[in-house]
Scaffold this active site. Structure first.
Site, PDB file in Angstrom:
ATOM      1  N   ASP A 213       0.862  -1.186   0.000  1.00 41.18           N
ATOM      2  CA  ASP A 213       0.000   0.000   0.000  1.00 41.18           C
ATOM      3  C   ASP A 213       0.893   1.230   0.000  1.00 41.18           C
ATOM      4  O   ASP A 213       1.850   1.312   0.773  1.00 41.18           O
ATOM      5  CB  ASP A 213      -0.853  -0.060   1.280  1.00 41.18           C
ATOM      6  N   ASN A 221      -2.346  13.137  -4.403  1.00 40.30           N
ATOM      7  CA  ASN A 221      -3.528  13.300  -5.241  1.00 40.30           C
ATOM      8  C   ASN A 221      -4.314  14.554  -4.861  1.00 40.30           C
ATOM      9  O   ASN A 221      -4.706  15.339  -5.714  1.00 40.30           O
ATOM     10  CB  ASN A 221      -4.427  12.068  -5.063  1.00 40.30           C
ATOM     11  N   HIS A 226      -4.898  14.747  -9.862  1.00 42.31           N
ATOM     12  CA  HIS A 226      -4.881  13.361 -10.335  1.00 42.31           C
ATOM     13  C   HIS A 226      -3.726  13.087 -11.282  1.00 42.31           C
ATOM     14  O   HIS A 226      -3.201  11.978 -11.309  1.00 42.31           O
ATOM     15  CB  HIS A 226      -6.205  13.032 -11.018  1.00 42.31           C
ATOM     16  N   ASP A 230      -1.406  10.037 -10.860  1.00 41.41           N
ATOM     17  CA  ASP A 230      -1.228   9.023 -11.906  1.00 41.41           C
ATOM     18  C   ASP A 230       0.256   8.809 -12.213  1.00 41.41           C
ATOM     19  O   ASP A 230       0.704   7.685 -12.419  1.00 41.41           O
ATOM     20  CB  ASP A 230      -1.969   9.444 -13.184  1.00 41.41           C
ATOM     21  N   ASP A 256      -4.281   2.772  -4.629  1.00 44.27           N
ATOM     22  CA  ASP A 256      -2.838   2.783  -4.351  1.00 44.27           C
ATOM     23  C   ASP A 256      -2.437   1.468  -3.691  1.00 44.27           C
ATOM     24  O   ASP A 256      -1.518   1.421  -2.894  1.00 44.27           O
ATOM     25  CB  ASP A 256      -2.484   3.974  -3.458  1.00 44.27           C
ATOM     26  N   ARG A 277      13.482  -4.244  -0.475  1.00 43.76           N
ATOM     27  CA  ARG A 277      13.919  -3.686  -1.760  1.00 43.76           C
ATOM     28  C   ARG A 277      12.803  -2.813  -2.352  1.00 43.76           C
ATOM     29  O   ARG A 277      13.044  -1.723  -2.863  1.00 43.76           O
ATOM     30  CB  ARG A 277      14.265  -4.824  -2.711  1.00 43.76           C
TER      31      ARG A 277
END
Lengths: 366, 200
Positions: A213, A221, A226, A230, A256, A277
């Site tokens: 997440d 956002n 947006h 994006d 997300d 990582r």
């Protein structure tokens, strides 16, 4: 000039009214006084119930171009002009026309008057409807009927085309819905992932599953719009792909939220290394050329071998709960479900949580 | 153009024989719904299969079915657009008949893909008119019977009394004989040049 013995030269003044009625049903002959002497049947329908013949031409029609005129003398000055007129009576239809002024020494009683031929121009379709005209109201050489045919045929075709577009659009949405790719990031979507997970379970080979997440994504956002959001998602997707092996599957399953399936993975430490990582890669700021956007990632994970028997819902729920634990631990870290771990009641929090909160063995998710 | 032809058959069959019969037949043939997309191309052999199957199901000759299709296209309220577009051909049935030769061009103006076979008109003694319709290699059906149905319905529409005789086909054309008995036999249906726009 006008040689009386050459029929071609005298013909225009000799044309019987009946010919004009037939060939030009919207013509009008105006006498020198400015009163209508004769007019075509279609034009008569336009001005009805006012009788065309006998009325003053300029009281029936208003000249607009090339200029407004108020007298027959001024009208005569427009000889040969292309005219724009309007019916004075409602609905005040615009008309086009041409005018030919008759020589004042004419013998027909219209000498010094003028012949005009009128037409509807572009408003013809409305006029035909409003005046209830039929094909018989136009000369056979007039292309009005063909034009009306074309307008109607094209609007039928256009309507059909509109319906087709609608159907294709519905089909496209449908296909998109059923497709396996997340169009924004190019990653797999939830639908694809469910199928891949089911396949992996069916195959019975071990795998690791991570639920990831992005932290602070909502702020990007909300603050930068947006487009910025994006961009962050696309860059995050590329970085994740770079951080995993060729066979690993990454899917975007929410705004997300991502899940990763790592085939062959059966070691908690190796799973932790990949999680680290990923977190490291996603911690790097994303630049849109002006603003540096910063997000981080929280990850929960589990291994299929810890589930007996492995079940898609249970595995997803475990990874989800581990993610919840990782977030509870402070963002930017990971938590792995590890039932064989001696400590932590089955959870191995990451050793270096990004937000510097100590490891917590709270297992409220388990 | 076969998407359009198939759609016409689809509408005709549904309105005449009911959705259930038609859908059963289409399911049985395994024909996809895209075959009935009017603006999309479709293999003519599908049209042939549809007509053959429907005729078989109804125990009728394909030509009879196609003639009913032609009548349907003109007279059914659902395809009012077809009737209207045809009525632009002339102010009375005789003029409409004269305009048949330009029907393929008119159709092409409306939809460039609509490739009707050439139509030739020969006037004979006593008000007899011979309509020759070229055979279409791409339609998958014969247009002749359809045109007979169209002419029958258009004569009604104009209020004209005609006798129609489908004389069949030879190697390159179909032949229809039209005998115009009474131009103004009955009151035809009204045709308002501008009504199409008002309605649309």
């Amino acid at each position: 000039m006008t040689g009386a013995d050459t029929p071609a030269a005298t013909a225009p003044e000799m044309v019987p009214v009946a010919v004009l009625d037939r060939f030009c049903p919207m013509h009008v002959i105006v006498g020198p006084s400015g009163h209508v002497r004769a007019g075509g049947p279609t034009l008569a329908r336009l001005v009805a119930p006012t009788p065309l013949v006998g009325a003053r031409f300029l009281e029936l029609f208003e000249l607009i171009r090339p200029r407004s005129v108020q007298s027959i003398a001024a009208l005569r000055d427009l000889d040969g002009s292309r005219l724009r007129l309007r019916l004075r009576a409602r609905p005040r239809y615009p008309l086009k026309g041409m005018i030919h002024v008759l020589p004042s020494d004419g013998t027909s009683g219209t000498g010094g008057g003028a012949i005009l031929n009128l037409s509807f121009g572009i408003s013809v379709a409305d006029a035909v409807r409003d005046f209830e005209l039929t094909g018989a109201d136009f000369a056979a050489t007039d292309l009005t009927t063909e034009m009306l045919y074309l307008i109607e045929a094209k609007s039928v075709a256009m309507e059909e085309s509109r319906r087709l577009t609608h159907r294709l659009d519905t089909a496209r949405r449908d296909a998109q819905h059923k497709s396996l790719t997340d169009t924004l990031t190019g990653l797999r979507n939830r639908r694809a992932f469910d199928a891949i997970l089911a396949q992996a379970l069916q195959a019975g080979t071990p795998f690791g599953l991570l639920h990831l997440d992005l932290d602070h994504f909502k702020q990007v956002n909300d603050t930068h719009g947006h487009a910025a959001g994006d961009l962050v998602l696309r860059v995050a997707a590329q970085r994740m792909l770079a951080a995993v092996r060729q066979d690993d599957v990454i899917a975007r399953v929410g705004g997300d939220e991502f899940v990763l399936l790592l085939p062959g993975m059966d070691d908690t430490a190796a799973l932790a290394a990949i999680a680290d990582r990923l977190i490291g890669a996603l911690r790097e700021p994303v630049s849109d050329g002006i603003v540096q956007h910063r997000v981080s990632a929280s990850i929960g994970g589990t291994l299929s071998r810890h589930h007996h028997p492995p079940d898609a819902d249970a595995i997803m729920a475990t990874a989800d709960a581990a993610l919840y634990a990782a977030k509870g631990d402070g963002r930017g870290g990971h938590a792995l479900h590890a039932p064989d771990s001696p400590s932590a009641g089955g959870v191995l929090p990451s050793r270096d949580p990004g937000d510097q909160r100590g490891p917590d063995a709270d297992t409220r998710w388990s | 153009m076969n998407g359009l032809i198939n759609r016409a058959i689809d509408r005709f069959a549904r309105d005449t024989y009911g959705d259930a019969l038609w859908e059963e037949e289409i399911d049985r043939l395994g024909i996809d719904e895209t075959a009935f997309e009017p603006l999309m191309p479709c293999d003519p052999s599908i049209t042939t299969r549809i007509v053959t199957a429907l005729a078989g199901r109804l125990a009728r000759m394909p030509d009879e079915l196609l003639e009913d299709l032609g009548t349907y296209l003109v007279s059914h309220p659902r395809s009012e657009a077809v009737r209207r577009l045809l009525r632009f051909g002339g102010v009375d049935f005789a003029e409409f008949l004269d305009s048949l030769e330009e029907l393929p061009d008119r159709a092409r103006l409306a939809m460039p893909d609509l490739d009707l076979p050439p139509i030739a008109l020969y006037l004979h003694e006593g008000g007899v008119c011979r309509v020759e319709l070229g055979l279409s290699a791409t339609a998958g059906v014969r247009f002749g019977p359809v045109l007979v149905g169209v002419l029958r319905a258009m004569a009604d529409d104009y209020g004209a009394l005609v006798l129609l005789d489908y004389r069949g086909a030879d190697a390159r054309r179909e032949i229809i004989e039209v005998r115009l008995l009474d131009e103004a036999f009955a009151r035809g249906r009204a045709f308002d040049l501008g009504a199409g726009r008002a309605a649309g």
